[in-house]
Each structure stands twice: as C-alpha cells, then as structure tokens.
Design an enzyme around this catalytic site. Structure first.
Site, PDB file in Angstrom:
ATOM      1  N   GLN A  51      18.959 114.180 -19.365  1.00  0.00           N
ATOM      2  CA  GLN A  51      17.687 113.930 -18.667  1.00  0.00           C
ATOM      3  C   GLN A  51      16.558 113.540 -19.624  1.00  0.00           C
ATOM      4  O   GLN A  51      15.541 113.011 -19.189  1.00  0.00           O
ATOM      5  CB  GLN A  51      17.271 115.168 -17.861  1.00  0.00           C
ATOM      6  CG  GLN A  51      18.210 115.454 -16.691  1.00  0.00           C
ATOM      7  CD  GLN A  51      17.829 116.726 -15.978  1.00  0.00           C
ATOM      8  OE1 GLN A  51      18.192 117.809 -16.413  1.00  0.00           O
ATOM      9  NE2 GLN A  51      17.075 116.618 -14.903  1.00  0.00           N
ATOM     10  N   LEU A  92      14.597 117.738 -11.607  1.00  0.00           N
ATOM     11  CA  LEU A  92      13.398 117.217 -12.282  1.00  0.00           C
ATOM     12  C   LEU A  92      13.459 115.698 -12.434  1.00  0.00           C
ATOM     13  O   LEU A  92      12.431 115.057 -12.616  1.00  0.00           O
ATOM     14  CB  LEU A  92      13.237 117.896 -13.657  1.00  0.00           C
ATOM     15  CG  LEU A  92      13.047 119.423 -13.608  1.00  0.00           C
ATOM     16  CD1 LEU A  92      13.045 120.009 -15.015  1.00  0.00           C
ATOM     17  CD2 LEU A  92      11.758 119.788 -12.869  1.00  0.00           C
ATOM     18  N   GLU A 134      23.686 121.154 -13.969  1.00  0.00           N
ATOM     19  CA  GLU A 134      23.392 120.625 -15.323  1.00  0.00           C
ATOM     20  C   GLU A 134      24.639 119.991 -15.936  1.00  0.00           C
ATOM     21  O   GLU A 134      24.543 118.976 -16.638  1.00  0.00           O
ATOM     22  CB  GLU A 134      22.847 121.735 -16.231  1.00  0.00           C
ATOM     23  CG  GLU A 134      21.584 122.432 -15.740  1.00  0.00           C
ATOM     24  CD  GLU A 134      20.465 121.502 -15.328  1.00  0.00           C
ATOM     25  OE1 GLU A 134      20.401 120.373 -15.834  1.00  0.00           O
ATOM     26  OE2 GLU A 134      19.658 121.885 -14.461  1.00  0.00           O
TER      27      GLU A 134
HETATM   28  O1  K1U Z   1      18.394 119.691 -13.700  1.00  0.00           O
HETATM   29  C1  K1U Z   1      17.255 119.733 -13.289  1.00  0.00           C
HETATM   30  O2  K1U Z   1      16.698 118.704 -12.968  1.00  0.00           O
HETATM   31  C2  K1U Z   1      16.516 121.042 -13.154  1.00  0.00           C
HETATM   32  C3  K1U Z   1      16.587 121.619 -11.753  1.00  0.00           C
HETATM   33  C4  K1U Z   1      17.729 122.624 -11.728  1.00  0.00           C
HETATM   34  C5  K1U Z   1      18.221 123.113 -10.396  1.00  0.00           C
HETATM   35  C6  K1U Z   1      17.380 123.561  -9.397  1.00  0.00           C
HETATM   36  C7  K1U Z   1      17.892 124.027  -8.204  1.00  0.00           C
HETATM   37  C8  K1U Z   1      19.247 124.056  -8.004  1.00  0.00           C
HETATM   38  C9  K1U Z   1      20.080 123.588  -8.982  1.00  0.00           C
HETATM   39  C10 K1U Z   1      19.580 123.139 -10.189  1.00  0.00           C
HETATM   40  C11 K1U Z   1      15.247 122.281 -11.442  1.00  0.00           C
HETATM   41  O3  K1U Z   1      14.833 123.146 -12.122  1.00  0.00           O
HETATM   42  S1  K1U Z   1      14.360 121.716 -10.067  1.00  0.00           S
HETATM   43  C12 K1U Z   1      12.944 122.785 -10.059  1.00  0.00           C
HETATM   44  C13 K1U Z   1      13.207 124.161  -9.541  1.00  0.00           C
HETATM   45  O4  K1U Z   1      14.240 124.395  -8.932  1.00  0.00           O
HETATM   46  C14 K1U Z   1      12.271 125.269  -9.794  1.00  0.00           C
HETATM   47  C15 K1U Z   1      11.114 125.075 -10.485  1.00  0.00           C
HETATM   48  C16 K1U Z   1      10.246 126.136 -10.699  1.00  0.00           C
HETATM   49  C17 K1U Z   1      10.544 127.370 -10.236  1.00  0.00           C
HETATM   50  C18 K1U Z   1      11.688 127.584  -9.528  1.00  0.00           C
HETATM   51  C19 K1U Z   1      12.555 126.536  -9.316  1.00  0.00           C
HETATM   52 ZN    ZN Z   2      18.855 117.757 -12.223  1.00  0.00          ZN
END
Ligand code: K1U
Ligand code: ZN
Length: 167
Positions: A51, A92, A134
């Site tokens: 990413q 993200l 991830e």
């Molecule tokens: O990989 C990424 O883009 C990060 C992603 C990870 C993820 C989130 C939810 C389920 C599976 C994987 C994130 O972090 S999105 C943002 C998010 O979930 C979050 C941000 C702040 C507080 C709590 C959650």
């Molecule tokens: Zn992601």
C-alpha cells in the site's frame, strides 16, 4: 520516522506481488517504523508494504483499543485456518468503501519478527480478518475484488465521483 503516501484504488501498483524479505536489516526496520507511523496517523488497524509502494512481504497491525499492541509480520504464511467469518471490512486504499468478505474465522500464521526470528501466532476475530486482508495486499489483491463485477463497477464509479468532487 515519516508518513508515507498510501496508494489509492484503482492503482495498478496495488496488484504487484510482494517478494519475501531475504534478511531483516535496519532498512527493513526503518520501513516498519514509517509504516507504523502511517497506519496510526491514517488511522487504520493494519497496513501492508504494497500500500506504500514497497513490494516486500511486510505487514503492521494493531487492533487493540489503546493502539499499543503493534504486531509486525514479515514473510507471513498461513499454516492452518478454520471456521467462517464475513466481517464488514474497510481499506485505507479504498477510502469510504465498506463491505463484507468471506474469510476464515481463525488462522495460524508463521512469520519473522523485526529481529529476524520465526514465530507462530494463532489469531481469531478481527485480528484474523485483518491478517488475511493484509496478506491479500501482499498478493496484489484488494478486498473489493472479492465482490461481483456489478458491485466492483459501482464501487469504482463511487470512488471516481468522490475523487472528482475533491479536485
Ligand atoms: O489494509 C488496510 O487498508 C487497513 C484496513 C484494515 C482492515 C480493516 C477492517 C477489516 C479488515 C482490515 C483499515 O484499517 S481500514 C480503517 C479501520 O478499519 C479503522 C480505523 C480506525 C479505527 C478502527 C478501524
Ligand atoms: Zn486494505
């Protein structure tokens, strides 16, 4: 430390396959520090090197409430999995888009830590979902690509509209 730029879907570089880290060095640790700062600043609960346009098998994760339980996975491999989960995910690299993906409920992962030592971790719940999300990034797959063609087309249109309105 530095905040890195996070690639935004649909960027072809999100489809590159990451290569294993041959040896964990100070350069790897510097990347991990920058990725950690970037993940906390975003804010997110995980970030894969893909990413931030680095195509090596490095992941940082922190699903704790107090944001004080950093997990670093280098060259992660899932060695066992069980159960079923369809957690609502975010990414993200795909801001503002959320949706469910079918994944294993529990996973056992083998990886290297920042000291180049191998360890095994058993995870379930949100941590297991985040690890699989991830690891997909390292394999060049974005979570929306699990969805139907129609849902992906609608997602792309929504992202393009959003991008136009912020230009
Ligand atoms: O990989 C990424 O883009 C990060 C992603 C990870 C993820 C989130 C939810 C389920 C599976 C994987 C994130 O972090 S999105 C943002 C998010 O979930 C979050 C941000 C702040 C507080 C709590 C959650
Ligand atoms: Zn992601």
């Amino acid at each position: 430390m530095a905040i890195l730029k996070i690639l935004q879907y649909p960027d072809d570089r999100l489809h590159k396959k990451a290569v294993p880290v041959t040896r964990v060095t100070d350069k790897t640790r510097l990347l991990i520090n920058d990725m950690t700062e970037t993940m906390y600043a975003a804010p997110g609960i995980g970030l894969a090197a893909t990413q931030v346009d680095v195509h090596e098998q490095v992941i940082v994760i922190d699903v704790s409430e107090n944001r004080d339980q950093l997990l670093v996975l280098i060259n992660p491999e899932i060695i066992a999995s069980s159960g079923f989960s369809d957690y609502e995910e975010g990414c993200l690299s795909v801001p503002g888009i959320y949706g469910k993906v079918n994944r294993a409920e529990s996973v056992t992962v083998r990886a290297l830590n920042t000291q180049n030592e191998s360890f095994v971790l058993e995870a379930d719940g949100l941590l297991a979902v985040c690890i699989q999300h991830e690891m997909d990034h390292l394999a060049g797959k974005v979570f929306v690509e699990y969805w139907s063609r129609l849902k992906q087309t609608r997602t792309l249109a929504k992202l393009k509209k959003k991008q136009r309105s912020t230009m």
